[in-house]
Design an enzyme around this catalytic site. Structure first.
Site, PDB file in Angstrom:
ATOM      1  N   HIS A  68       0.848  -1.205   0.000  1.00  0.00           N
ATOM      2  CA  HIS A  68       0.000   0.000   0.000  1.00  0.00           C
ATOM      3  C   HIS A  68       0.881   1.252   0.000  1.00  0.00           C
ATOM      4  CE1 HIS A  68      -3.941   1.947   1.582  1.00  0.00           C
ATOM      5  NE2 HIS A  68      -3.222   2.827   0.907  1.00  0.00           N
ATOM      6  N   ARG A  72       2.393   8.834  -6.404  1.00  0.00           N
ATOM      7  CA  ARG A  72       2.055  10.222  -6.818  1.00  0.00           C
ATOM      8  C   ARG A  72       2.301  10.566  -8.281  1.00  0.00           C
ATOM      9  NH1 ARG A  72      -1.287  10.599  -2.720  1.00  0.00           N
ATOM     10  NH2 ARG A  72      -0.362  11.191  -0.737  1.00  0.00           N
ATOM     11  N   ASP A 160      -8.753   3.454  -3.352  1.00  0.00           N
ATOM     12  CA  ASP A 160      -8.151   3.939  -2.107  1.00  0.00           C
ATOM     13  C   ASP A 160      -7.926   5.448  -2.091  1.00  0.00           C
ATOM     14  OD1 ASP A 160      -6.803   3.495   0.503  1.00  0.00           O
ATOM     15  OD2 ASP A 160      -5.132   4.372  -0.590  1.00  0.00           O
ATOM     16  N   HIS A 187     -10.953   0.740   0.897  1.00  0.00           N
ATOM     17  CA  HIS A 187     -10.805   1.883   1.796  1.00  0.00           C
ATOM     18  C   HIS A 187     -12.140   1.992   2.529  1.00  0.00           C
ATOM     19  CE1 HIS A 187      -9.410   6.181   2.658  1.00  0.00           C
ATOM     20  NE2 HIS A 187     -10.640   6.143   3.131  1.00  0.00           N
ATOM     21  N   ASP A 313       0.898   2.493   3.749  1.00  0.00           N
ATOM     22  CA  ASP A 313       0.075   3.591   3.228  1.00  0.00           C
ATOM     23  C   ASP A 313       0.942   4.842   3.037  1.00  0.00           C
ATOM     24  OD1 ASP A 313      -2.006   5.071   2.252  1.00  0.00           O
ATOM     25  OD2 ASP A 313      -3.147   5.152   4.121  1.00  0.00           O
TER      26      ASP A 313
HETATM   27 ZN   LIG Z   1      -3.736   4.850   0.896  1.00  0.00          ZN
END
Ligand SMILES: [Zn+2]
Length: 444
Positions: A68, A72, A160, A187, A313
């Site tokens: 996860h 970007r 997500d 999510h 994350d």
């Molecule tokens: Zn995430």
């Protein structure tokens, strides 16, 4: 990246951890043509053309698999690029990352999937596995092109960053993903219950006068999606579980035979809503940091196997997006470079034994996404991390390889660091020289 043509490498004298057999043994490892070809017996003496890595006193692990990550790119290259993220990963012993679809454009077409893979190939850092969007534009209305993206190389689907609010769409996503044997990564957040919230709803939010998000915003969505997984037989994976109630739901569902897996982040394992302190935006994340009770339930879930994996994350943000009022700040923290030491810390605190902790960041996530990495066995791809478990260093956000510095772990004392990372038998990171400047070994 090329898995062939590099020199054979022998890694000698280390403690080899096999996360699938949950075993640690003293053994040498031989890597040839991108593959682990011998462990223990059959590793030749030093010879011409063979590189030797001395791992005496060190751990030899499969490279970590972070399932996860937000890279970007495309669209937000000022926060992170595929190259900076993939390089930050290998510098910290993470040799595979799965990247979320909430880029600009969103990864909802094969063209974007192929772009990500091509950028990752030239970056020569960690292996990068794209995750496709569930819905076009993450808008929650129309299912994205799973077949085309799967052909191009996605390993899962997820919106997500946003929940899939429409239960019917989630049902179709689980049905469609099942055709390709890929999980739908959830999510889990009820948008109406979470609306306007910026941290966990509880005593701390009350004291700070910040709008809270109740733990039930997550739990009700986990419950809904477990029901849909049961209905469809699809594979559901709950991302960043944060609440005790969600852990209980997943535990019960697994006992009932529903195909559901789950991950937890290091920040939810180590911090609570108290970390928001005086409106520290580095502690603002979605889902929010919750209470000690929740944190303990997450650790228990990890221990008893309800929670399969630890994933970071990793969510890079520019300082201008964090140096603002708490209400306005972006959600998320960077995590790739603190994953390994924070996982080792679970071992020192007695939450998990070493092989189990290693499994949570290697074989377990690799199994969920059906990736080739995450194991250290003869015949496995040679993604390896050589780790000094006793190296003490201070986590300094300014020294991160990631382009962003948003972390709540700044100045934390860490122990354990990756010295060398191999990806497909190629040395993708060698920090042995640099180590004397960052920390010191704890001597026995
Ligand atoms: Zn995430």
């Amino acid at each position: 990246m090329s898995d062939t043509g590099s020199r054979p490498i022998r890694i000698v004298g280390g403690t080899v951890v096999d996360p699938r057999k949950l075993k640690e043994t003293q053994a040498d490892v031989l890597v040839e043509n991108g593959t682990v070809t011998a462990i223990g017996d059959g590793v030749p003496d030093a010879g011409d053309g063979i590189e030797t890595i001395d791992a005496t006193g060190l751990l030899v692990l499969p490279g970590a698999v972070d399932m996860h990550v937000h890279l970007r790119e495309p669209g937000f290259e000022y926060k992170e690029t595929i190259e900076s993220g993939a390089k930050a990963a290998v510098s910290a012993g993470v040799t595979s990352v799965a990247c979320m679809a909430n880029t600009r454009p969103v990864n909802d077409t094969p063209a974007v999937t192929r772009f990500i893979l091509e950028r990752a190939r030239v970056a020569e850092g960690a292996r990068v596995y794209p995750i496709g969007a569930v819905s076009i534009g993450l808008e929650g209305k129309i299912l994205a092109e799973f077949a085309g993206m799967h052909d191009a190389g996605i390993v899962a689907v997820s919106d997500d960053g946003r929940p899939v609010a429409d239960a019917e769409l989630m049902r179709r996503a689980l049905e469609c993903a099942k055709l390709f044997d890929i999980p739908v990564i959830d999510h889990a957040e009820d948008p109406a219950l979470a609306a306007g919230g910026v941290m966990h709803e509880g005593a701390v939010s009350l004291r700070l006068g910040l709008r809270g998000i109740p733990a039930e915003a997550e739990e009700v969505m986990v419950a809904r999606d477990i029901a849909l997984a049961q209905l469809t037989g699809g594979r559901l994976h709950i991302a960043h579980v944060s609440a005790a109630g969600s852990v209980r739901r997943v535990r019960a569902a697994r006992a009932a035979g529903v195909q559901v897996t789950a991950e937890v982040t290091p920040h939810h394992l180590w911090l609570t809503d108290e970390a928001v302190g005086h409106y520290d935006t580095n502690a603002k994340m979605a889902p929010p940091l919750r209470t000690e009770l929740d944190r303990d339930a997450l650790r228990e879930g990890l221990r008893d196997g309800t929670i399969d994996a630890i994933a970071t994350d990793h969510a890079p943000h520019h300082r201008d997006e964090k140096d603002v009022e708490f209400d306005c700040a972006q959600h998320g923290v960077v995590g790739l470079e603190s994953l390994l030491p924070l996982t080792m810390r679970l071992v020192r605190e007695g939450v998990l034994d070493l092989p189990t902790a290693v499994a949570k960041i290697t074989s377990e996530p690799a199994g969920i996404l059906r990736l080739p990495g995450g194991r250290l066995e003869v015949g496995a791809v040679a993604d390896v991390a050589v780790v000094d478990p006793e190296l003490e260093w201070t986590f300094d956000p300014m020294s991160l390889k990631s382009k962003s510095r948003n972390t709540p772990f700044g100045t934390w004392p860490m122990r354990g660091r990756a010295l060398v990372s191999l990806v497909g038998g190629r040395v993708a990171h060698d920090g042995r020289q640099a180590v004397s400047s960052v920390g010191q070994r704890r001597s026995a």
